[in-house]
Motif scaffolding. Structure first.
Motif, PDB file in Angstrom:
ATOM      1  N   ALA A  88       0.861  -1.261   0.050  1.00 35.18           N
ATOM      2  CA  ALA A  88       0.075   0.198   0.116  1.00 35.18           C
ATOM      3  C   ALA A  88       0.738   1.205  -0.055  1.00 35.18           C
ATOM      4  N   ARG A  89       1.938   1.250   0.677  1.00 34.21           N
ATOM      5  CA  ARG A  89       3.048   2.458   1.072  1.00 34.21           C
ATOM      6  C   ARG A  89       4.316   2.572   0.130  1.00 34.21           C
ATOM      7  N   LEU A  90       4.499   1.690  -0.611  1.00 33.87           N
ATOM      8  CA  LEU A  90       5.840   1.792  -1.077  1.00 33.87           C
ATOM      9  C   LEU A  90       5.702   1.084  -2.589  1.00 33.87           C
ATOM     10  N   GLY A  91       6.856   1.728  -3.260  1.00 29.88           N
ATOM     11  CA  GLY A  91       7.070   1.218  -4.541  1.00 29.88           C
ATOM     12  C   GLY A  91       8.213   0.925  -4.873  1.00 29.88           C
ATOM     13  N   PHE A  92       8.535  -0.040  -5.999  1.00 30.47           N
ATOM     14  CA  PHE A  92       9.574  -0.730  -6.198  1.00 30.47           C
ATOM     15  C   PHE A  92      10.201  -0.769  -7.631  1.00 30.47           C
ATOM     16  N   VAL A  93      11.392  -0.358  -7.780  1.00 23.06           N
ATOM     17  CA  VAL A  93      11.939  -0.540  -9.341  1.00 23.06           C
ATOM     18  C   VAL A  93      13.371  -1.263  -9.007  1.00 23.06           C
ATOM     19  N   PHE A  94      13.653  -2.173 -10.203  1.00 22.71           N
ATOM     20  CA  PHE A  94      14.384  -3.163 -10.109  1.00 22.71           C
ATOM     21  C   PHE A  94      15.447  -3.089 -11.355  1.00 22.71           C
ATOM     22  N   GLN A  95      16.833  -3.429 -11.187  1.00 21.76           N
ATOM     23  CA  GLN A  95      17.483  -3.284 -12.335  1.00 21.76           C
ATOM     24  C   GLN A  95      17.142  -4.309 -13.452  1.00 21.76           C
ATOM     25  N   THR A  96      16.374  -5.431 -13.319  1.00 17.92           N
ATOM     26  CA  THR A  96      15.991  -6.269 -13.985  1.00 17.92           C
ATOM     27  C   THR A  96      14.345  -6.167 -14.393  1.00 17.92           C
ATOM     28  N   PHE A  97      13.900  -4.888 -14.146  1.00 16.92           N
ATOM     29  CA  PHE A  97      12.404  -4.761 -14.453  1.00 16.92           C
ATOM     30  C   PHE A  97      11.474  -5.297 -13.617  1.00 16.92           C
ATOM     31  N   ASN A  98      11.495  -6.564 -13.636  1.00 16.64           N
ATOM     32  CA  ASN A  98      10.533  -7.610 -12.972  1.00 16.64           C
ATOM     33  C   ASN A  98       9.223  -7.518 -13.553  1.00 16.64           C
ATOM     34  N   LEU A  99       8.919  -7.153 -14.602  1.00 15.07           N
ATOM     35  CA  LEU A  99       7.544  -7.129 -15.426  1.00 15.07           C
ATOM     36  C   LEU A  99       7.208  -8.799 -15.754  1.00 15.07           C
ATOM     37  N   LEU A 100       6.039  -8.798 -15.541  1.00 11.08           N
ATOM     38  CA  LEU A 100       5.550 -10.181 -15.863  1.00 11.08           C
ATOM     39  C   LEU A 100       5.216 -10.157 -17.356  1.00 11.08           C
ATOM     40  N   PRO A 101       5.943 -11.136 -17.951  1.00 11.16           N
ATOM     41  CA  PRO A 101       6.133 -11.294 -19.554  1.00 11.16           C
ATOM     42  C   PRO A 101       4.578 -11.509 -20.120  1.00 11.16           C
ATOM     43  N   VAL A 102       3.673 -12.242 -19.325  1.00  9.40           N
ATOM     44  CA  VAL A 102       2.525 -12.456 -20.029  1.00  9.40           C
ATOM     45  C   VAL A 102       1.465 -11.309 -20.229  1.00  9.40           C
ATOM     46  N   LEU A 103       1.822 -10.136 -19.378  1.00  3.84           N
ATOM     47  CA  LEU A 103       0.985  -9.087 -19.141  1.00  3.84           C
ATOM     48  C   LEU A 103       1.424  -8.101 -20.025  1.00  3.84           C
ATOM     49  N   GLU A 172      19.605   0.037  -8.388  1.00  9.83           N
ATOM     50  CA  GLU A 172      20.487   0.106  -9.901  1.00  9.83           C
ATOM     51  C   GLU A 172      19.367   0.149 -11.004  1.00  9.83           C
ATOM     52  N   PRO A 173      18.537   1.267 -11.158  1.00 14.46           N
ATOM     53  CA  PRO A 173      17.505   1.314 -12.053  1.00 14.46           C
ATOM     54  C   PRO A 173      18.069   1.532 -13.460  1.00 14.46           C
ATOM     55  N   THR A 174      19.085   1.938 -13.541  1.00 14.65           N
ATOM     56  CA  THR A 174      19.932   1.990 -14.784  1.00 14.65           C
ATOM     57  C   THR A 174      20.874   1.292 -15.332  1.00 14.65           C
ATOM     58  N   GLY A 175      21.330  -0.020 -14.383  1.00 17.54           N
ATOM     59  CA  GLY A 175      22.132  -0.922 -14.534  1.00 17.54           C
ATOM     60  C   GLY A 175      22.274  -1.649 -15.847  1.00 17.54           C
ATOM     61  N   ASN A 176      20.866  -1.869 -16.266  1.00 16.23           N
ATOM     62  CA  ASN A 176      21.031  -2.742 -17.457  1.00 16.23           C
ATOM     63  C   ASN A 176      20.745  -1.592 -18.873  1.00 16.23           C
ATOM     64  N   LEU A 177      20.771  -0.550 -18.656  1.00 18.09           N
ATOM     65  CA  LEU A 177      20.438   0.391 -19.867  1.00 18.09           C
ATOM     66  C   LEU A 177      21.821   1.059 -20.497  1.00 18.09           C
ATOM     67  N   ASP A 178      21.938   1.304 -21.577  1.00 19.25           N
ATOM     68  CA  ASP A 178      22.998   2.082 -22.357  1.00 19.25           C
ATOM     69  C   ASP A 178      22.806   3.456 -21.773  1.00 19.25           C
ATOM     70  N   SER A 179      24.018   4.243 -22.166  1.00 20.29           N
ATOM     71  CA  SER A 179      24.127   5.452 -21.284  1.00 20.29           C
ATOM     72  C   SER A 179      23.156   6.476 -21.650  1.00 20.29           C
ATOM     73  N   GLU A 180      22.905   6.492 -22.925  1.00 26.10           N
ATOM     74  CA  GLU A 180      21.628   7.321 -23.538  1.00 26.10           C
ATOM     75  C   GLU A 180      20.406   7.057 -22.954  1.00 26.10           C
ATOM     76  N   THR A 181      19.903   5.672 -22.909  1.00 26.45           N
ATOM     77  CA  THR A 181      18.753   5.395 -22.204  1.00 26.45           C
ATOM     78  C   THR A 181      18.860   5.554 -20.793  1.00 26.45           C
ATOM     79  N   ALA A 182      19.804   5.187 -20.292  1.00 21.03           N
ATOM     80  CA  ALA A 182      19.882   5.534 -18.614  1.00 21.03           C
ATOM     81  C   ALA A 182      19.712   7.280 -18.381  1.00 21.03           C
ATOM     82  N   ALA A 183      20.126   7.964 -19.326  1.00 14.63           N
ATOM     83  CA  ALA A 183      20.176   9.485 -18.998  1.00 14.63           C
ATOM     84  C   ALA A 183      18.591   9.819 -19.204  1.00 14.63           C
ATOM     85  N   ALA A 184      18.043   9.054 -19.998  1.00 14.71           N
ATOM     86  CA  ALA A 184      16.435   9.617 -20.274  1.00 14.71           C
ATOM     87  C   ALA A 184      15.820   9.108 -18.963  1.00 14.71           C
TER      88      ALA A 184
END
Length: 233
Positions: A88-103, A172-184
């Motif tokens: 309810a109170r917290l949000g999380f962002v991970f280096q590996t995104f952790n999205l459900l692939p079927v959704l 590490e939200p930009t850990g899997n991104l190239d430098s240009e995408t990480a900057a965005a």
């Protein structure tokens, strides 16, 4: 009366067993994070950054010390209460995104609202609004494998914010991104922090992301080695 800090950590310590060795991941960490604040937790690999985020996010429990979130002592909660509070109170962002692939992107963003029992119509409306805010209003029906790495991280950020949490914890939200995408993505995080008033705590070793935050907490060997305010680049 002043509002309590979002996070008030005092003397946090965490140890792990690796075979016959005890690793002290955190050693007496004190940290206060104000409402709406943005800070980065910096330091080399093994310094305790991820462990600290796990404790702040109630994904793990400290061996010593205390943690209050919005004035509520987490040690007083059972596991079920902590899970409900976290959702309810917290949000999380991970280096590996952790999205459900079927959704789809929209369905991934709806997920925290579904877990909270929000009705279908409101879920759809809020998910679409959140995706529009991260620049993905035309990608609602795309699955993660149909999105670029930067787009997937934007979906993850929208999911972290859709239920209007007190704070977002990003590891590490930009850990899997190239430098240009990480900057965005960095630009987006800074913009959303200012616009939403949600606190962001970002663990990173990315110098560019560190330079963008108004506060930098440096960990070394599980201890706070520095806590400095800075003018964002």
């Amino acid at each position: 009366m002043a509002a309590p800090p979002v996070f008030d950590a005092r003397g946090l310590a965490k140890r792990y067993r690796l075979g016959q060795t005890t690793v002290e991941a955190l050693r007496g960490v004190d940290l206060r994070v104000a409402a709406g604040e943005m800070l980065v937790v910096a330091g080399p690999s093994g310094s305790g950054k991820s462990t600290l985020l796990h404790l702040l996010g109630t994904l793990d429990e400290p061996d010593e010390g205390s943690l209050a979130i919005d004035g509520i002592q987490t040690s007083a909660m059972g596991e079920r209460a902590r899970t409900a509070f976290r959702r309810a109170r917290l949000g999380f962002v991970f280096q590996t995104f952790n999205l459900l692939p079927v959704l789809s992107a929209q369905e991934n963003v709806e997920l925290p609202l579904w877990l909270a029992g929000v009705g279908a119509r409101e879920r759809r409306a809020r998910a679409r609004e959140a995706l529009a805010e991260v620049g993905l209003g035309t990608r609602l029906g795309h699955r993660p494998d149909q999105l670029s790495g930067g787009e997937r991280q934007r979906v993850a950020i929208a999911r972290a914010l859709v239920h209007r949490p007190l704070a977002v914890l990003a590891d590490e939200p930009t850990g899997n991104l190239d430098s240009e995408t990480a900057a965005a993505v960095m630009d987006l995080v800074v913009e959303l922090n200012r616009a939403s008033g949600t606190a962001f705590v970002v663990a990173t070793h990315d110098p560019a992301l560190i330079a963008r935050a108004p506060r930098r907490v440096t960990l070394r060997d599980g201890r706070v080695a520095g806590d400095a305010r800075q003018v964002p680049a």
